[in-house]
Design a protein around this motif. Structure first.
Motif, mmCIF file in Angstrom:
data_model
loop_
_atom_site.group_PDB
_atom_site.id
_atom_site.type_symbol
_atom_site.label_atom_id
_atom_site.label_comp_id
_atom_site.label_asym_id
_atom_site.label_seq_id
_atom_site.Cartn_x
_atom_site.Cartn_y
_atom_site.Cartn_z
ATOM 1 N N ALA A 358 0.824 -1.208 0.000
ATOM 2 C CA ALA A 358 0.000 0.000 0.000
ATOM 3 C C ALA A 358 0.857 1.257 0.000
ATOM 4 N N ILE A 359 1.957 1.229 0.733
ATOM 5 C CA ILE A 359 2.844 2.396 0.794
ATOM 6 C C ILE A 359 3.508 2.622 -0.556
ATOM 7 N N ARG A 360 3.992 1.546 -1.178
ATOM 8 C CA ARG A 360 4.647 1.686 -2.488
ATOM 9 C C ARG A 360 3.663 2.177 -3.545
ATOM 10 N N ASP A 361 2.438 1.666 -3.495
ATOM 11 C CA ASP A 361 1.431 2.124 -4.465
ATOM 12 C C ASP A 361 1.160 3.622 -4.303
ATOM 13 N N GLY A 362 1.093 4.079 -3.056
ATOM 14 C CA GLY A 362 0.870 5.499 -2.818
ATOM 15 C C GLY A 362 2.015 6.353 -3.342
ATOM 16 N N LEU A 363 3.249 5.894 -3.147
ATOM 17 C CA LEU A 363 4.417 6.624 -3.649
ATOM 18 C C LEU A 363 4.436 6.651 -5.175
ATOM 19 N N GLU A 364 4.067 5.535 -5.802
ATOM 20 C CA GLU A 364 4.023 5.488 -7.270
ATOM 21 C C GLU A 364 2.961 6.441 -7.808
ATOM 22 N N ARG A 365 1.817 6.529 -7.149
ATOM 23 C CA ARG A 365 0.778 7.462 -7.605
ATOM 24 C C ARG A 365 1.283 8.900 -7.547
ATOM 25 N N ARG A 366 1.995 9.223 -6.489
ATOM 26 C CA ARG A 366 2.556 10.578 -6.393
ATOM 27 C C ARG A 366 3.551 10.850 -7.505
ATOM 28 N N ARG A 367 4.408 9.854 -7.776
ATOM 29 C CA ARG A 367 5.424 10.043 -8.815
ATOM 30 C C ARG A 367 4.777 10.255 -10.179
ATOM 31 N N LYS A 368 3.749 9.470 -10.488
ATOM 32 C CA LYS A 368 3.080 9.609 -11.778
ATOM 33 C C LYS A 368 2.335 10.944 -11.873
ATOM 34 N N ALA A 369 1.763 11.382 -10.758
ATOM 35 C CA ALA A 369 1.085 12.684 -10.750
ATOM 36 C C ALA A 369 2.075 13.813 -10.987
ATOM 37 N N LEU A 370 3.258 13.683 -10.415
ATOM 38 C CA LEU A 370 4.290 14.706 -10.610
ATOM 39 C C LEU A 370 4.774 14.717 -12.051
ATOM 40 N N LEU A 371 4.924 13.529 -12.651
ATOM 41 C CA LEU A 371 5.302 13.457 -14.063
ATOM 42 C C LEU A 371 4.229 14.103 -14.934
ATOM 43 N N ALA A 372 2.978 13.841 -14.629
ATOM 44 C CA ALA A 372 1.887 14.439 -15.405
ATOM 45 C C ALA A 372 1.894 15.961 -15.265
ATOM 46 N N GLU A 373 2.172 16.434 -14.051
ATOM 47 C CA GLU A 373 2.255 17.885 -13.821
ATOM 48 C C GLU A 373 3.396 18.495 -14.620
ATOM 49 N N LEU A 374 4.518 17.809 -14.650
ATOM 50 C CA LEU A 374 5.673 18.314 -15.397
ATOM 51 C C LEU A 374 5.357 18.399 -16.889
ATOM 52 N N ARG A 375 4.734 17.353 -17.412
ATOM 53 C CA ARG A 375 4.440 17.324 -18.856
ATOM 54 C C ARG A 375 3.358 18.334 -19.224
#
Length: 380
Positions: A358-375
């Motif tokens: 659950a913790i890793r999934d939450g961290l991955e969601r944040r990372r993907k959201a940050l990538l989407a924000e950057l793009r």
């Protein structure tokens, strides 16, 4: 001036005293070489506080600096001797102030018109050593994460300089020292990663997830790893191998042969253009959907940043310099992406399998959201 000083005599007080016994010998290791060796043992005394003093000083009377370093290296084979970067007067004022040591950041390196490439590399390398050694005591005696950060930055800058100047440096110099600095850099990086995870990432994890067994286990594991890594770094900095590395590297830097004094500015401009082009290429890959380019882009921006710091004083064209520095804002986003990706890896180590899922999934969601924000930001 004399009258003014005499008028202050009654108000003058001793701030500190160095009380020591000196033994001195005049050594003749080779024909034509004379070196004075001084052994000082005693105390630095300041307002009732005192600090032990035990130092060996070497003074070259006749001969070359190579002879001086050769003797120092011989002494290191029989005794645990560490090169001291802080002058005795500075140490005395620190005892007087009785305050905790501050972490020391890097300082600008002076460059003059006509400075050769070798001379400038020498100044940068020695400045990196000063930066590293200025944070040694704080690393050995305290737990402030900033000391680890600054020591790591010093070695990163040093290794960047070695890579930049590699074509002008002797091959044996690079092959001898770069792997040893890389080993120390990796050890400091491991300590830094867990400290960042403990102080910056864990609080955000705790805020997103309810308090439970997994969160508590993760926090306890991170705390233990931080302590273990810090002790490992302390052990390394107190080792004879590290002391010999400092002395041997300093001697080798001072002995570097002069190469092509006229090529520094042209090399600097070519390097900055190449580094900027590499960063642009990797940024395009990342924005096009290649998530794996993020870490490579961050490393490329680090190299560009250090190259800018090294060479910026050479350029009179302010707009050229400012334009490159302004383009350097992206690494902050990349650093956050890097921290999230590393946090996933560290969580997998601490809580492998289902307990940390659950913790890793939450961290991955944040990372993907940050990538989407950057793009999304780049498209506008």
């Amino acid at each position: 001036m004399r009258q003014w000083l005499q008028s202050l005599h009654a108000d003058l007080q001793v701030t500190f005293t160095t009380s020591f016994t000196r033994n001195a010998w005049l050594l003749r290791p080779h024909e034509g070489v004379r070196i004075e060796l001084m052994l000082d043992r005693g105390w630095i005394i300041c307002l009732g506080r005192r600090q032990a003093l035990c130092e060996i000083g070497l003074k070259l009377v006749s001969g070359s600096p190579k002879d001086l370093f050769s003797l120092a290296s011989e002494l290191q084979t029989d005794f645990s001797l560490h090169p001291e970067a802080i002058a005795r007067v500075e140490r005395s004022y620190r005892v007087l102030a009785d305050e905790s040591l501050p972490a020391v950041k890097s300082s600008p390196v002076r460059i003059d018109a006509g400075t050769s490439a070798t001379v400038y590399f020498r100044r940068i390398a020695l400045a990196c050593l000063r930066h590293l050694q200025s944070n040694e005591q704080g690393l050995r005696q305290g737990d402030d994460p900033e000391f680890v950060h600054q020591a790591r930055a010093a070695i990163r800058r040093l290794r960047s300089a070695i890579r930049i100047w590699r074509p002008l440096l002797p091959k044996d110099f690079v092959s001898r020292f770069d792997p040893r600095w890389r080993t120390l850099a990796e050890q400091l990086a491991e300590a830094r990663h867990w400290e960042v995870f403990l102080t910056a990432t864990l609080p955000t994890i705790a805020a997103d997830l309810p308090e439970g067994v997994a969160s508590a286990r993760l926090a306890n594991y991170a705390q233990r790893r931080s302590v273990i890594n810090r002790e490992a770094v302390r052990s390394t900095l107190q080792s004879d191998d590290y002391s010999r590395l400092l002395l041997g590297f300093t001697a080798a830097v001072l002995a570097l042969p002069e190469r092509d004094a006229a090529c520094l500015e042209a090399r600097a401009r070519a390097l900055l253009d190449t580094s900027a082009a590499e960063s642009g290429r990797l940024a395009a890959q990342l924005l096009a959907g290649d998530d794996s380019a993020a870490d490579r882009l961050r490393a490329a921006y680090k190299r560009l940043r250090y190259a800018l710091e090294f060479f910026a004083p050479m350029f009179a064209d302010q707009s050229r310099r400012d334009g490159r520095v302004a383009a350097n804002g992206l690494p902050e986003l990349l650093a956050r992406l890097n921290e999230l990706a590393r946090a996933v890896h560290l969580t997998e180590e601490a809580l492998p399998g289902e307990p940390g899922e659950a913790i890793r999934d939450g961290l991955e969601r944040r990372r993907k959201a940050l990538l989407a924000e950057l793009r999304a930001g780049s498209s506008t």
